[in-house]
Design a protein around this motif. Sequence first.
Motif, PDB file in Angstrom:
ATOM      1  N   THR A 328       0.814  -1.229   0.000  1.00 40.57           N
ATOM      2  CA  THR A 328       0.000   0.000   0.000  1.00 40.57           C
ATOM      3  C   THR A 328       0.837   1.264   0.000  1.00 40.57           C
ATOM      4  O   THR A 328       0.296   2.355  -0.192  1.00 40.57           O
ATOM      5  CB  THR A 328      -0.942   0.039   1.223  1.00 40.57           C
ATOM      6  N   SER A 332       2.935   0.831  -4.334  1.00 39.24           N
ATOM      7  CA  SER A 332       2.000   1.730  -5.011  1.00 39.24           C
ATOM      8  C   SER A 332       2.714   2.947  -5.583  1.00 39.24           C
ATOM      9  O   SER A 332       2.437   3.372  -6.716  1.00 39.24           O
ATOM     10  CB  SER A 332       0.904   2.179  -4.031  1.00 39.24           C
ATOM     11  N   THR A 352      -2.519   4.017  -6.523  1.00 41.57           N
ATOM     12  CA  THR A 352      -2.706   3.720  -5.104  1.00 41.57           C
ATOM     13  C   THR A 352      -4.157   3.362  -4.815  1.00 41.57           C
ATOM     14  O   THR A 352      -4.447   2.424  -4.061  1.00 41.57           O
ATOM     15  CB  THR A 352      -2.286   4.919  -4.237  1.00 41.57           C
TER      16      THR A 352
END
Length: 428
Positions: A328, A332, A352
Amino acid sequence: MTALYSGWAPFNADDGTALLGEIDLAFLGVYAIGMFFAGHLGDRVDLRILLTIGMIGTGFFTAAFGAGNWLNIHNFYYFLGVQMMAGLFQSSGWPSVVAVVGNWFGKSKRGLIMGIWNAHTSVGNISGSLIAAAMLKFGWSWSFAVPGVMIAVVGLAVFLFLPVGPEMIGIEEDIHEKDAEKDDMSAPLLEERSASKEKAVGFIQAWRIPGVAPFALCLFFCKLVAYTFLYWLPFYISHTAIGGVYLSDTAAGVLSTLFDVGGVVGGILAGHISDRLDARALTAASFTFSAIPALFFYRIYGSFSLYSNIALMFVTGMLVNGPYALITTAVSADLGTHSSLNGNSRALATVTAIIDGTGSIGAAVGPLLTGYISAKSWSGVFTMLMASAFVAGLLLSRLVMAEISAKMESRRPDAAASDLPVSSMEQS
């Protein structure tokens, strides 16, 4: 005011727990869907403005949920609607903040930096629980109102003081160009940067970036495991005899925070290892596969004693949240500045949002399934979690093989001295 311990209609009936579960599911569902739109919007508007609106809106609707007490509201759909609106506004947060941090830091040490930065999620989980618990003595409404006011105030601070990129404070050098200049293969991309810089990447185009789809699907299963623990761990601890003793709800809640503490360590460790190896997929898959025996041992041996529970919970939190944090954040940001974009960095928020939005669907599914499976067997729940971790690792297998091949190729004696290893996300 109705006393706290007598409950609050409509949640004090026999189906009260089910109603709360529906609210949680609705919140996570709207959050996941809203994130796709928020990411698309984040690459097209001022991130500072988007963050401010999202934080103030989240604060307002969080406080509005608590206001149901003061206004003597007992309509289920009021609380459901308020929570869905809170999820919608909150969905703007993660794509925006990852994009901002990605603007400031290049790829070379992004894993470690973002791993440290990502500790704020666990700190927020812990502090939020403590603040809410501390406010309960004044009435449950204050457990929502105080955090709501806090996030709205911070939102105003973001509007007044946040520089969303180096150029906002007069730093002209682009951090992504600086990283790219370290690789001769990236030189042509710099020449095209000025032509593509202003055009934000579309949603479909972002999905087609190599690595986005497998990491997004991997995160679906990673967040399924992580959020099942987040929502159900205190309940599981309080209903499991540890060393022959059942802990109180309060003690179980405090003990469960060690899972988040392990997550902080795991996020930092995964980021640091992925930087050193220059292999995000290999690192994430290694943590994910290692989480399978950790989950097994926690289920079997976590009830032997308090010390075994603490140790195994910490290790499980580290291995479960490590890849979740890495994907995350650093992953991303890497994919949001992928070489296929020809130097265009205006895909950070969209990428993201795609990855974390897909993961958030898993975050909604896991706790929901657990509610049904746990009624029959907690062993069944842990089997589901181990299977999810296994699938998450398998989804990265192609990227892992590409990273390993790149490493082996770079070590060949006939490889040019100037060639640098390129991650699988650049090759795939």
